[in-house]
Design a protein around this motif. Structure first.
Motif, PDB file in Angstrom:
ATOM      1  N   UNK A  46       9.400   5.166  10.589  1.00  0.00           N
ATOM      2  CA  UNK A  46      10.154   4.168   9.832  1.00  0.00           C
ATOM      3  C   UNK A  46       9.229   3.128   9.210  1.00  0.00           C
ATOM      4  N   UNK A  47       8.298   2.604  10.015  1.00  0.00           N
ATOM      5  CA  UNK A  47       7.395   1.558   9.528  1.00  0.00           C
ATOM      6  C   UNK A  47       6.418   2.106   8.486  1.00  0.00           C
ATOM      7  N   UNK A  48       5.859   3.295   8.749  1.00  0.00           N
ATOM      8  CA  UNK A  48       4.899   3.876   7.810  1.00  0.00           C
ATOM      9  C   UNK A  48       5.577   4.254   6.490  1.00  0.00           C
ATOM     10  N   UNK A  49       6.801   4.764   6.579  1.00  0.00           N
ATOM     11  CA  UNK A  49       7.538   5.115   5.366  1.00  0.00           C
ATOM     12  C   UNK A  49       7.773   3.878   4.512  1.00  0.00           C
ATOM     13  N   UNK A  50       8.163   2.780   5.152  1.00  0.00           N
ATOM     14  CA  UNK A  50       8.359   1.533   4.412  1.00  0.00           C
ATOM     15  C   UNK A  50       7.063   1.090   3.742  1.00  0.00           C
ATOM     16  N   UNK A  51       5.960   1.159   4.480  1.00  0.00           N
ATOM     17  CA  UNK A  51       4.669   0.735   3.928  1.00  0.00           C
ATOM     18  C   UNK A  51       4.292   1.562   2.709  1.00  0.00           C
ATOM     19  N   UNK A  52       4.520   2.884   2.784  1.00  0.00           N
ATOM     20  CA  UNK A  52       4.196   3.774   1.663  1.00  0.00           C
ATOM     21  C   UNK A  52       5.083   3.480   0.465  1.00  0.00           C
ATOM     22  N   UNK A  53       6.391   3.315   0.704  1.00  0.00           N
ATOM     23  CA  UNK A  53       7.326   3.056  -0.385  1.00  0.00           C
ATOM     24  C   UNK A  53       7.074   1.701  -1.039  1.00  0.00           C
ATOM     25  N   UNK A  54       6.808   0.683  -0.227  1.00  0.00           N
ATOM     26  CA  UNK A  54       6.535  -0.638  -0.786  1.00  0.00           C
ATOM     27  C   UNK A  54       5.241  -0.618  -1.582  1.00  0.00           C
ATOM     28  N   UNK A  55       4.233   0.106  -1.072  1.00  0.00           N
ATOM     29  CA  UNK A  55       2.965   0.229  -1.796  1.00  0.00           C
ATOM     30  C   UNK A  55       3.181   0.899  -3.150  1.00  0.00           C
ATOM     31  N   UNK A  56       4.044   1.920  -3.171  1.00  0.00           N
ATOM     32  CA  UNK A  56       4.345   2.595  -4.438  1.00  0.00           C
ATOM     33  C   UNK A  56       5.031   1.639  -5.408  1.00  0.00           C
ATOM     34  N   UNK A  57       5.920   0.802  -4.873  1.00  0.00           N
ATOM     35  CA  UNK A  57       6.588  -0.178  -5.724  1.00  0.00           C
ATOM     36  C   UNK A  57       5.623  -1.209  -6.268  1.00  0.00           C
ATOM     37  N   UNK A  58       4.744  -1.710  -5.408  1.00  0.00           N
ATOM     38  CA  UNK A  58       3.743  -2.688  -5.835  1.00  0.00           C
ATOM     39  C   UNK A  58       2.806  -2.065  -6.863  1.00  0.00           C
ATOM     40  N   UNK A  59       2.561  -0.757  -6.706  1.00  0.00           N
ATOM     41  CA  UNK A  59       1.673  -0.066  -7.630  1.00  0.00           C
ATOM     42  C   UNK A  59       2.310   0.314  -8.959  1.00  0.00           C
ATOM     43  N   UNK A  60       3.617   0.058  -9.105  1.00  0.00           N
ATOM     44  CA  UNK A  60       4.265   0.296 -10.394  1.00  0.00           C
ATOM     45  C   UNK A  60       5.203   1.480 -10.459  1.00  0.00           C
TER      46      UNK A  60
END
Length: 203
Positions: A46-60
């Motif tokens: 759950x935590x790693x998935x959030x980190x990956x998804x948020x990183x993708x959002x921050x990355x555009x």
């Protein structure tokens, strides 16, 4: 001027506001935490998935998701079917007390099944893409070069929340030593899952 710590704190508070809301994923983590069943891998997913998804959002990546409504629609219907199906199974457990093991909860769950279910609750939820890729990604852009500090804060909020929910749930163990408590919990989970599934399909 926006400082790194200010951006991180904003990210943590914004991420927490989205993550803590009662939902299917939180209900599943809570139930597994009470059972003390594969809590670490579930929390990590759950935590790693959030980190990956948020990183993708921050990355555009948010702009791509916003421009592909068909993808969100497909995920919406698959997620709705999954939620309603899980809700029906929870209702069945609540009504019949199937595989009841008072010491360990309602029956053992294999690691593979627990991992796949956690992945499904996370990645088949269309709102997670809107919340992380689009919303958090958009908010992060306001911090310019500090946006990755915003990501760190939002990701930290996810780690803290799911760890507290999963590992803290064992404190409820004495309450769930009674078979009736498990049936009530599964009844509530069934109501949450079916409601979310139906509202997802309707919306």
């Amino acid at each position: 001027m926006d400082s790194p710590w200010s951006a991180a704190l904003t990210g943590m508070l914004t991420g927490a506001a989205l993550i803590i809301a009662i939902g299917a994923q939180n209900a599943y983590v809570l139930r597994q935490g009470i059972k003390r069943s594969h809590v670490l891998p579930i929390v990590a997913i759950c935590a790693l998935s959030d980190a990956v998804l948020i990183a993708a959002g921050v990355g555009g990546m948010g702009a791509i998701v916003a421009a592909a409504p068909g993808l969100i629609t497909a995920i919406k219907w698959v997620g709705a079917v999954f939620l309603v199906g899980y809700g029906v199974l929870a209702a069945r457990r609540a009504l019949h007390g199937e595989h009841l093991d008072v010491a360990g909860g309602l029956g053992p769950t294999s690691l593979k099944a627990a991992v796949l279910t956690a992945l499904a609750f996370t990645w088949l939820n269309p709102h997670v893409y809107l919340d992380t890729l689009v919303f958090l990604g958009s908010v992060a852009t306001s911090h310019a070069e500090r946006r990755w500090w915003f990501w760190a804060g939002a990701s930290a909020a996810s780690v803290i929340w799911f760890s507290g929910l999963g590992f803290g749930a064992r404190l409820l163990g004495p309450l769930f030593a009674k078979p009736g408590a498990w049936r009530v919990l599964d009844g509530v989970i069934a109501a949450v899952m079916v409601t979310l599934g139906v509202s997802l399909a309707a919306g």
